[in-house]
Design an enzyme around this catalytic site. Structure first.
Site, PDB file in Angstrom:
ATOM      1  N   LYS A 208      38.072  42.547  28.990  1.00 45.89           N
ATOM      2  CA  LYS A 208      38.143  42.282  27.551  1.00 45.89           C
ATOM      3  C   LYS A 208      38.606  43.547  26.818  1.00 45.89           C
ATOM      4  O   LYS A 208      39.501  43.504  25.990  1.00 45.89           O
ATOM      5  CB  LYS A 208      36.766  41.833  27.058  1.00 45.89           C
ATOM      6  N   GLU A 214      35.094  50.940  35.911  1.00 48.09           N
ATOM      7  CA  GLU A 214      35.247  50.392  37.256  1.00 48.09           C
ATOM      8  C   GLU A 214      36.559  49.601  37.361  1.00 48.09           C
ATOM      9  O   GLU A 214      37.318  49.744  38.331  1.00 48.09           O
ATOM     10  CB  GLU A 214      34.083  49.451  37.588  1.00 48.09           C
ATOM     11  N   GLY A 268      32.014  38.551  26.698  1.00 49.34           N
ATOM     12  CA  GLY A 268      32.404  38.682  28.109  1.00 49.34           C
ATOM     13  C   GLY A 268      31.712  37.683  29.010  1.00 49.34           C
ATOM     14  O   GLY A 268      32.352  36.970  29.795  1.00 49.34           O
ATOM     15  N   ARG A 269      30.380  37.577  28.887  1.00 50.00           N
ATOM     16  CA  ARG A 269      29.643  36.699  29.805  1.00 50.00           C
ATOM     17  C   ARG A 269      29.831  35.220  29.479  1.00 50.00           C
ATOM     18  O   ARG A 269      29.373  34.355  30.224  1.00 50.00           O
ATOM     19  CB  ARG A 269      28.160  37.075  29.798  1.00 50.00           C
ATOM     20  N   GLU A 355      21.566  39.515  30.109  1.00 51.11           N
ATOM     21  CA  GLU A 355      22.297  40.386  29.172  1.00 51.11           C
ATOM     22  C   GLU A 355      22.190  39.814  27.755  1.00 51.11           C
ATOM     23  O   GLU A 355      22.292  40.546  26.777  1.00 51.11           O
ATOM     24  CB  GLU A 355      23.775  40.509  29.593  1.00 51.11           C
ATOM     25  N   HIS A 386      13.227  29.799  53.658  1.00 43.77           N
ATOM     26  CA  HIS A 386      12.882  30.640  54.808  1.00 43.77           C
ATOM     27  C   HIS A 386      12.777  32.096  54.408  1.00 43.77           C
ATOM     28  O   HIS A 386      12.868  32.989  55.250  1.00 43.77           O
ATOM     29  CB  HIS A 386      13.921  30.441  55.916  1.00 43.77           C
ATOM     30  N   LYS A 511      26.136  54.149  30.950  1.00 43.65           N
ATOM     31  CA  LYS A 511      27.566  54.494  31.034  1.00 43.65           C
ATOM     32  C   LYS A 511      27.791  55.906  30.516  1.00 43.65           C
ATOM     33  O   LYS A 511      28.546  56.685  31.102  1.00 43.65           O
ATOM     34  CB  LYS A 511      28.403  53.523  30.186  1.00 43.65           C
TER      35      LYS A 511
HETATM   36  O1  LIG Z   1      35.647  42.813  30.211  1.00 43.81           O
HETATM   37  P1  LIG Z   1      35.267  44.238  30.131  1.00 43.81           P
HETATM   38  O2  LIG Z   1      35.589  44.835  28.791  1.00 43.81           O
HETATM   39  O3  LIG Z   1      35.911  45.040  31.236  1.00 43.81           O
HETATM   40  O4  LIG Z   1      33.714  44.358  30.269  1.00 43.81           O
HETATM   41  C1  LIG Z   1      33.063  43.956  31.439  1.00 43.81           C
HETATM   42  C2  LIG Z   1      31.591  43.779  31.261  1.00 43.81           C
HETATM   43  O5  LIG Z   1      30.972  44.983  30.882  1.00 43.81           O
HETATM   44  C3  LIG Z   1      29.900  44.734  29.981  1.00 43.81           C
HETATM   45  O6  LIG Z   1      30.243  45.219  28.741  1.00 43.81           O
HETATM   46  C4  LIG Z   1      28.621  45.362  30.452  1.00 43.81           C
HETATM   47  O7  LIG Z   1      28.805  46.678  30.803  1.00 43.81           O
HETATM   48  C5  LIG Z   1      29.761  43.228  29.982  1.00 43.81           C
HETATM   49  O8  LIG Z   1      29.167  42.731  28.864  1.00 43.81           O
HETATM   50  C6  LIG Z   1      31.154  42.797  30.204  1.00 43.81           C
HETATM   51  O9  LIG Z   1      31.205  41.487  30.632  1.00 43.81           O
END
Ligand SMILES: O=P(O)(O)OC[C@H]1O[C@](O)(CO)[C@@H](O)[C@@H]1O
Length: 546
Positions: A208, A214, A268-269, A355, A386, A511
């Protein structure tokens, strides 16, 4: 505050009384059980194994009124900026809209924007799948690596796993591969690229913000992987992006026509139904399957928006969650799908729910007088049986959602077995909620001749709550319904607790601290580490000596 309302107090009293009931007796009352089963579009929710009764539901519905649930749902639907800390609307329902559904943000109709992105996804999907959009060396693009994390990954992976063995999806994806790359752990990069020919691989970067550490590191690694094998032109031909940050995508080297946008009113979620999920899934399964998935999600949206609360599946699930966590003080919830295809469901719902509702303050920034949010975990049955079911039968009380399907996606029949493997699975699905609810008494054990010394070990207290959700089958349409059901459930709980379920400030501090550690690691002698806690300094020097 809602906790001071007479409706909340009434429920506290009911919670006290409910300790005197046992599901062993309650489940014998057919009227009660009938009243605690609802159905929508062939989906059954049976909540008769909750530690509640129809009177409790009436009290919960009064609480919903006191919390202005209806008004809050309407504010969400009409695009009000209910994510107050970011001044954003929360309109993921518009992502699965029909063209005639009128969703607006700041009075701008957003449905046409959604339809336009869908049209572009369908077009590129067709071009790739019909070998019209080829790789830079002229080879067909059979593989997709989707790079993203959190909301830009979990939902798409859950849906991928959920539908990939459904016959229509299996046929449509024959000979293709879709892989996900989320973790910055180099092992994840190697797993995602292992055995793939770069000349046949499309890389979709999903973020987003297009700044997530990452994702950007993995995107750079993938760019190098493609261009080292195929030359730099591969980037413009074989890399696509999904983001709200178009300039950053272009700067990265993605062509404008390969960038698929979404909007800040999609969290995002909650973004699976935007290009975040649709692009990789459509490339893999074809547009028709994905259309079905959207139709399913929309069907649950319509139900949520129109059904009376007493028959409204997401509202009921949300109210039951509030009852269990706030009144019966059971903050954990097990998600137990009797379907291997849902093995990534709990991981996705963990983000959606935890979240969203893991908050300290209410919408207005006042300290919450209760512990909001639920701890979600889960595994498919029968694997979980199990493993951790021991604890939920004889250890702690953990409300559970059992999710099952009448028809299997695929079948395995043994010639010497009257039941096929799906029936075997479902026998467990039907048995476990009863085992939790009914338990086993000392008297029953004694009557069975169990030795006295073993009796205490073999007693099951029972009275352990669960929901049973029975769907006809797990196809793309039903998967869309399941997704939307749990999304709305989370919103309902947040509305009752009066918090903002749509921001996530709690992920920021870690972060920032990681940046500080990174700058220390970039120095030769861990300079700057003296500003970190002593214990962290020691760990870093051990790490440096590796
Ligand atoms: O889509 P982006 O901006 O890479 O963010 C990824 C994810 O990181 C977060 O901000 C959490 O660190 C989530 O809410 C989001 O889905």
């Amino acid at each position: 505050m809602i906790v001071n309302s007479p409706e909340w107090k009434a429920l506290e009293q009911l919670a006290e009384q409910s300790r005197r009931w046992h599901l062993r007796e309650q489940l014998q009352n057919k009227h009660r059980c009938d009243a605690m089963r609802v159905e929508y579009d062939d989906i059954v929710l049976d909540y008769s194994r909750q530690n509640m009764n129809p009177e409790t539901l009436q009290a919960l519905l009064k609480l919903a009124d006191a919390a202005e649930l209806g008004k809050k749902i309407e504010a969400k639907r009409t695009g009000k900026a209910i994510n107050t800390t970011e001044n954003r609307a929360v309109l993921h329902m518009a992502l699965r809209a029909d063209p005639e559904d009128d969703y607006r943000v700041d009075n701008e109709a957003v449905t046409p924007l959604v339809i336009d992105v869908r049209r572009r996804i369908a077009a590129i999907t067709q071009a790739v799948r019909q070998d019209k959009h080829l790789g830079v060396t002229g080879k067909p693009l059979r593989n997709v690596i989707a790079i993203g994390i959190g909301g830009s990954y979990l939902g798409a992976e859950f849906v991928f796993e959920a539908i990939r063995q459904h016959p229509s999806c299996a046929d449509a994806s024959a000979g293709r591969q879709l892989r996900f790359l989320a973790n910055v752990d180099p092992a994840d990069f190697h797993r995602a690229t292992e055995g793939l020919n770069p000349a046949e691989t499309l890389v979709v970067i999903i973020s987003k913000t297009f700044t997530t550490t990452e994702t950007m590191l993995n995107a750079r690694a993938a760019k190098a992987w493609l261009s080292e094998a195929l030359g730099f032109e591969a980037v413009s031909k074989q890399m696509l992006a999904v983001s709200t940050n178009i300039p950053a995508c272009e700067q990265f080297g993605i062509q404008r026509e390969h960038i698929f946008g979404f909007w800040d009113w999609v969290g995002g979620r909650y973004s699976v139904c935007s290009a975040v999920g649709l692009l990789p899934l459509a490339l893999h399964f074809g547009w028709q399957n994905i259309e079905q998935f959207l139709l399913g999600a929309r069907s649950m949206d319509q139900h949520f928006l129109s059904a009376p609360f007493a028959q409204n599946l997401p509202v009921l699930l949300g109210l039951i969650g509030v009852w269990n966590s706030s009144f019966l003080k059971r903050p954990v919830r097990a998600l137990l799908p009797y379907s291997q295809a849902l093995h990534r469901f709990a991981a996705h719902i963990q983000q959606v729910d935890m979240e969203s509702n893991g908050k300290l303050v209410d919408r207005d920034g006042r300290a919450l007088p209760l512990e909001a949010g639920e701890i979600n975990f889960g595994e498919p049955g029968t694997n979980g049986q199990h493993s951790f079911y021991q604890l939920i039968h004889q250890g702690r009380v953990i409300p559970a959602d059992f999710i099952g399907f009448c028809r299997p996606q695929t079948s395995v029949k043994l010639s010497d077995n009257r039941l096929d493997l799906h029936d075997e699975l479902m026998a467990n699905f039907f048995a476990q909620p009863d085992a939790l609810a009914l338990g086993k008494t000392e008297q029953e054990l004694r009557a069975e001749g169990v030795p006295e010394a073993l009796i205490p070990h073999k007693v099951f207290p029972g009275n352990r709550p669960s929901n049973v959700l029975l769907f006809p089958e797990l196809n793309p349409y039903r998967c869309g319904q399941l997704l939307a059901l749990y999304e709305h459930r989370t919103a309902v709980q947040g509305f009752i607790w009066n918090l903002n379920s749509f921001d996530q400030w709690g992920v920021e501090l870690g972060k920032v601290l990681a940046q500080r550690v990174k700058s220390v690691l970039q120095t030769d002698n861990l300079e700057g580490s003296e500003n970190l806690p002593f214990s962290t300094q020691q760990l870093l020097s051990k790490y440096r000596r590796r």
